[in-house]
Design a protein around this motif. Structure first.
Motif, PDB file in Angstrom:
ATOM      1  N   SER A 191       0.824  -1.205   0.000  1.00  0.00           N
ATOM      2  CA  SER A 191       0.000   0.000   0.000  1.00  0.00           C
ATOM      3  C   SER A 191       0.862   1.260   0.000  1.00  0.00           C
ATOM      4  N   ALA A 192       1.951   1.228   0.760  1.00  0.00           N
ATOM      5  CA  ALA A 192       2.875   2.363   0.775  1.00  0.00           C
ATOM      6  C   ALA A 192       3.475   2.582  -0.613  1.00  0.00           C
ATOM      7  N   LEU A 193       3.867   1.501  -1.265  1.00  0.00           N
ATOM      8  CA  LEU A 193       4.433   1.590  -2.614  1.00  0.00           C
ATOM      9  C   LEU A 193       3.421   2.167  -3.598  1.00  0.00           C
ATOM     10  N   VAL A 194       2.176   1.704  -3.509  1.00  0.00           N
ATOM     11  CA  VAL A 194       1.129   2.204  -4.407  1.00  0.00           C
ATOM     12  C   VAL A 194       0.917   3.699  -4.217  1.00  0.00           C
ATOM     13  N   PHE A 195       0.843   4.152  -2.988  1.00  0.00           N
ATOM     14  CA  PHE A 195       0.602   5.571  -2.721  1.00  0.00           C
ATOM     15  C   PHE A 195       1.765   6.430  -3.209  1.00  0.00           C
ATOM     16  N   VAL A 196       2.983   5.960  -3.021  1.00  0.00           N
ATOM     17  CA  VAL A 196       4.151   6.743  -3.457  1.00  0.00           C
ATOM     18  C   VAL A 196       4.208   6.833  -4.977  1.00  0.00           C
ATOM     19  N   THR A 197       4.002   5.721  -5.661  1.00  0.00           N
ATOM     20  CA  THR A 197       4.070   5.737  -7.126  1.00  0.00           C
ATOM     21  C   THR A 197       2.969   6.611  -7.726  1.00  0.00           C
ATOM     22  N   LEU A 198       1.788   6.605  -7.123  1.00  0.00           N
ATOM     23  CA  LEU A 198       0.706   7.463  -7.616  1.00  0.00           C
ATOM     24  C   LEU A 198       1.030   8.933  -7.374  1.00  0.00           C
ATOM     25  N   LEU A 199       1.663   9.233  -6.246  1.00  0.00           N
ATOM     26  CA  LEU A 199       2.094  10.601  -5.980  1.00  0.00           C
ATOM     27  C   LEU A 199       3.091  11.075  -7.030  1.00  0.00           C
TER      28      LEU A 199
END
Length: 263
Positions: free
Chosen positions: A90-98
């Motif tokens: 989830s952390a990876l998903v949020f960072v990549t979307l940012l």
């Protein structure tokens, strides 16, 4: 804006990772509770083995798991890696979307949609079910996004075409396959989830998402078979669709433009 200052970029990425990890922890817990018939809002988090109520010290995403060496502090039972993996993913998903959308309303929409897809991911992985309440949240989010769209009617038309067209087309294919195989090939929740992704990606993006989901599904099936999984065991398609949607959000538009330029 985000790339104008390296310090700002790193700072925002750290905040996004923290937010993503917290959301992943909550969504994973919520999905588990829904699948097992427990209330999401009532009752505190507890150890699955001994039932001991967890304190704040036990609920820090990723850190608590690593500090306890993957075991419950109270009974010593081994904790499932799923919890820490859910937080990290989830952390990876949020960072990549940012990094893809920068600080914008599109980012907020992407984070909210990602949260819904992650909840579906975790629930389907746990109990082979995609709760309707998650899909309803996606529908509400799409309707709300129309108020901020520069061309709401155009987005509504493309979204309905992408949702209904792809989902109904796949339903026809699945129906034929199920008659030939004599067993269920895809659940109704998966089709409804593809309807939701189609609302946001349109028909081109949702076709791309479907192709990716099929590829991921085949890979997961091969991995399960390689690990000695039972032949003919059901494969949850929710995680494959969610992964396909993530890749579509990050790379779908440029890939589709490149492909269409070849025609």
């Amino acid at each position: 804006m985000l790339y104008a200052d390296p310090f700002l970029t790193v700072y925002c990425c750290l905040l996004a990772a923290l937010l993503g990890a917290c959301m992943g922890s909550f969504l994973n817990c919520a999905a588990w509770r829904i699948v097992h018939g427990e209330s999401v809002l009532r009752g505190r988090s507890h150890c699955d083995a001994c039932g001991h109520v967890l304190t704040v010290r036990d609920l820090i995403p990723v850190v608590s798991y690593l500090a306890a060496h993957g075991r419950c502090r109270y009974c010593g039972a081994k904790l499932s890696r799923r919890h820490v993996l859910a937080e990290a993913v989830s952390a990876l998903v949020f960072v990549t979307l940012l990094l893809h959308y920068d600080i914008s309303l599109r980012l907020l929409e992407a984070w909210l949609l990602a949260s819904i897809l992650l909840a579906c991911f975790f629930a389907d992985l746990e109990g082979y079910i995609i709760p309707d309440r998650f899909l309803a949240a996606g529908l509400v989010l799409f309707i709300a996004s129309l108020f901020f769209a520069p061309a709401p009617l155009g987005r509504l038309a493309d979204g309905l075409l992408g949702g209904l067209g792809v989902a109904l087309g796949l339903l026809a294919v699945v129906t034929v396959l199920e008659k030939r195989m004599g067993r269920e090939a895809m659940g109704g929740g998966d089709l409804k989830l593809l309807f939701v992704t189609g609302l946001f990606f349109g028909w081109k993006g949702n076709l791309f998402c479907l192709i990716l989901a099929c590829i991921f599904g085949i890979v997961f099936g091969l991995l399960a078979a390689g690990r000695g999984g039972e032949k003919g065991a059901p494969i949850p398609w929710g995680p494959s669709i969610a992964l396909g949607a993530w890749v579509t959000a990050l790379a779908g538009e440029p890939f589709i433009r490149w492909y269409l330029s070849l025609l």
